[in-house]
Every structure is written in C-alpha cells, then in structure tokens.
Design a protein around this motif. Structure first.
Motif, mmCIF file in Angstrom:
data_model
loop_
_atom_site.group_PDB
_atom_site.id
_atom_site.type_symbol
_atom_site.label_atom_id
_atom_site.label_comp_id
_atom_site.label_asym_id
_atom_site.label_seq_id
_atom_site.Cartn_x
_atom_site.Cartn_y
_atom_site.Cartn_z
ATOM 1 N N ASN A 118 83.331 50.402 79.087
ATOM 2 C CA ASN A 118 84.030 49.880 77.907
ATOM 3 C C ASN A 118 84.167 50.976 76.851
ATOM 4 N N PRO A 119 85.023 51.955 77.113
ATOM 5 C CA PRO A 119 85.188 53.044 76.140
ATOM 6 C C PRO A 119 85.809 52.550 74.841
ATOM 7 N N ARG A 120 85.239 53.003 73.713
ATOM 8 C CA ARG A 120 85.684 52.532 72.406
ATOM 9 C C ARG A 120 86.613 53.509 71.693
ATOM 10 N N ASP A 121 86.510 54.771 72.031
ATOM 11 C CA ASP A 121 87.258 55.781 71.281
ATOM 12 C C ASP A 121 87.419 57.045 72.120
ATOM 13 N N PHE A 122 87.999 58.072 71.509
ATOM 14 C CA PHE A 122 88.247 59.335 72.204
ATOM 15 C C PHE A 122 86.940 59.964 72.681
ATOM 16 N N ILE A 123 85.895 59.884 71.857
ATOM 17 C CA ILE A 123 84.617 60.489 72.224
ATOM 18 C C ILE A 123 84.067 59.841 73.488
ATOM 19 N N ASP A 124 84.106 58.516 73.568
ATOM 20 C CA ASP A 124 83.638 57.814 74.768
ATOM 21 C C ASP A 124 84.424 58.260 76.002
ATOM 22 N N CYS A 125 85.747 58.307 75.865
ATOM 23 C CA CYS A 125 86.594 58.711 76.994
ATOM 24 C C CYS A 125 86.290 60.147 77.424
#
Length: 271
Positions: free
Chosen positions: A257-264
């Motif tokens: 469940n990626p939330r933002d660019f950093i997670d991705c």
C-alpha cells in the motif's frame, strides 16, 4: 617567465577543444568574460548571436560553452537529437552535495534508470486511488479559502501560490500536505528559495565558470569562510529533511500500500 608559461598553457588548453562552432576570440584565463556579462548573460548571448548566428562558442574562463539561440536551434538539439544532448553539465557549486546522483544531475545509464523509475511512479499516481488531479483539486480549494480570508484586500499572492504548488509536490513526494503556517513547511520553502538565490549570485556563477579551480580546491574551499559555502549548507539541510522523511516512511512502510513517491522508491530499491 612564469606569466608567459601560464598564458601559453591556457592558450593551448583553449585550442585543444576540437572542432567547435565559431565565436568571439577568447582571452587566456578570462575567455570571453569581457563579452559575456554574468549579470546580463541572456542579453550578452543575444548580442553575440547577431554576429555568429544561432550556434556559437564562448569561453567561460578556460571552458568552452556551445550556445544555442532561437527556437529552431534548440528544437533540433533537444528534440530532433535528444539522445546526443541528454547529458547534464556539472555545476561545481553543488557537485559536492550530489556527486552525480539525482534525476536532475545524473548522467548516462544512472539518469535513464532514475528517469524511467520516476515516470513510472508518477504514472501509477495518476491512475492510483488518489490521483494527482485530485490532490490539485483539494489544494485549489484550500488556496481559494486563503484568498477569501483577505476579503478583497490588495495582497501579494506570491507566498500563497508558492505554498500551494509546493504542497501539491509535497503530497506526492511525502504523502501529506502541510498547513501554510506549519514551521517545518515554512523552513522547507525557505531552504529551497535561498538555495536558488545563492546559485544565482555572482559568486555561485563564478564557481560554475571556473569549475577546474573549484573542483581542484573544493576540499579546502568548503572550509574557508565566505559566501561560497552557503549554498552547500542549505542543500545539506534539504538532504537532511528528506532523509528524515524517508526514515518516517520506513517506520510504517507497507509495500502493498504505497502512500507516496518515497514508498514507491523504497519498493523499487528493495526489488
């Protein structure tokens, strides 16, 4: 004798550049700095182009710079021959901060990988649960509320518009928006604005005009007092802020469940 030797070395350095477009004759060490004013670079280039055409060479110190003037010349280079002109020049004033890393400053295969990764992530956000379009709509509503608070009084909208645009970018990169009065957010805007201002000062420009000198003595110059150190420390503060946000994401990281660019980005790195 020493002066003559230095002039000879500089002259040979300029004549080793290979086959370059024509341009004004450079002076040893100074190059064409007498024709190209650092405080009016655009106007100087346009004046040189009147004599040498849309493609010419000027020397910034010892370094040759090929200048493209006009829509057609720029289109041919950046669109028709994009692969040949896709490289990034090194800015000596910030090279010590990034050392060739990052989408904007990388080159070659590293740049291609980062660019492809970034485009993929942004495409996923465009099609994800909360698209970039929805983030923009939310921020636009918040911006309108801030404008309404002025009750029609004359204002300078620069600050509010900067906050709005920065918040959209921040929501994609960090996964959350900031209040316009948030101290952390205001400090982030300050660091970004002051970094751009410092890179536009005459000293920062001169460090880019003489990259050999800066690169050769950067290990010493960064410890010497002076304005030239300010941009380095500003960018280091920015890097520290981003590193702190990465640690926050890592603490609650869910690859499903990626939330933002950093997670991705973390997902792609772990792959």
């Amino acid at each position: 004798c020493l002066s003559c030797l230095l002039v000879l070395i500089a002259w040979k350095r300029m004549n080793k550049a290979g086959k370059l477009p024509p341009g004004p004759t450079p002076i040893p060490f100074l190059g064409n700095l007498l024709q190209v004013r650092t405080d009016a670079t655009f106007q100087s280039f346009m004046k040189v182009s009147e004599k040498y055409g849309p493609l010419f060479t000027v020397y910034m110190g010892l370094w040759p710079v090929v200048v493209l003037c006009g829509h057609e010349a720029v289109k041919e280079a950046l669109i028709d021959q994009a692969d040949e002109f896709s490289g990034r020049g090194k800015l000596a004033s910030i090279e010590q901060n990034f050392q060739g890393h990052g989408v904007a400053l990388a080159n070659g295969e590293r740049w291609r990988i980062l660019r492809r990764l970034s485009l993929t992530i942004f495409w996923d956000f465009r099609m994800g649960k909360r698209s970039i379009e929805e983030r923009i709509q939310d921020e636009a509503s918040y911006l309108l509320e801030e404008f309404r608070k002025t009750k029609g009084a004359p204002i300078d909208p620069t600050f509010l518009l900067s906050c709005s645009v920065s918040n959209i970018i921040g929501s994609v990169v960090f996964g959350s928006c900031f209040d316009y009065e948030d101290k952390q957010f205001l400090n982030l805007l300050r660091l970004i604005n002051e970094s751009f201002i410092e890179m536009s000062t005459p000293w920062a420009q001169s460090s880019c005009l003489f990259p050999q000198l800066y690169d050769m003595y950067s290990g010493i110059m960064q410890y010497l007092p002076g304005r030239h150190n300010r941009v380095y420390y500003l960018i280091e503060e920015l890097k520290d802020f981003i590193a702190s946000r990465v640690k926050i994401n890592e603490a609650s990281f869910d690859p499903q469940n990626p939330r933002d660019f950093i997670d991705c980005f973390l997902i792609k790195m772990h792959q």
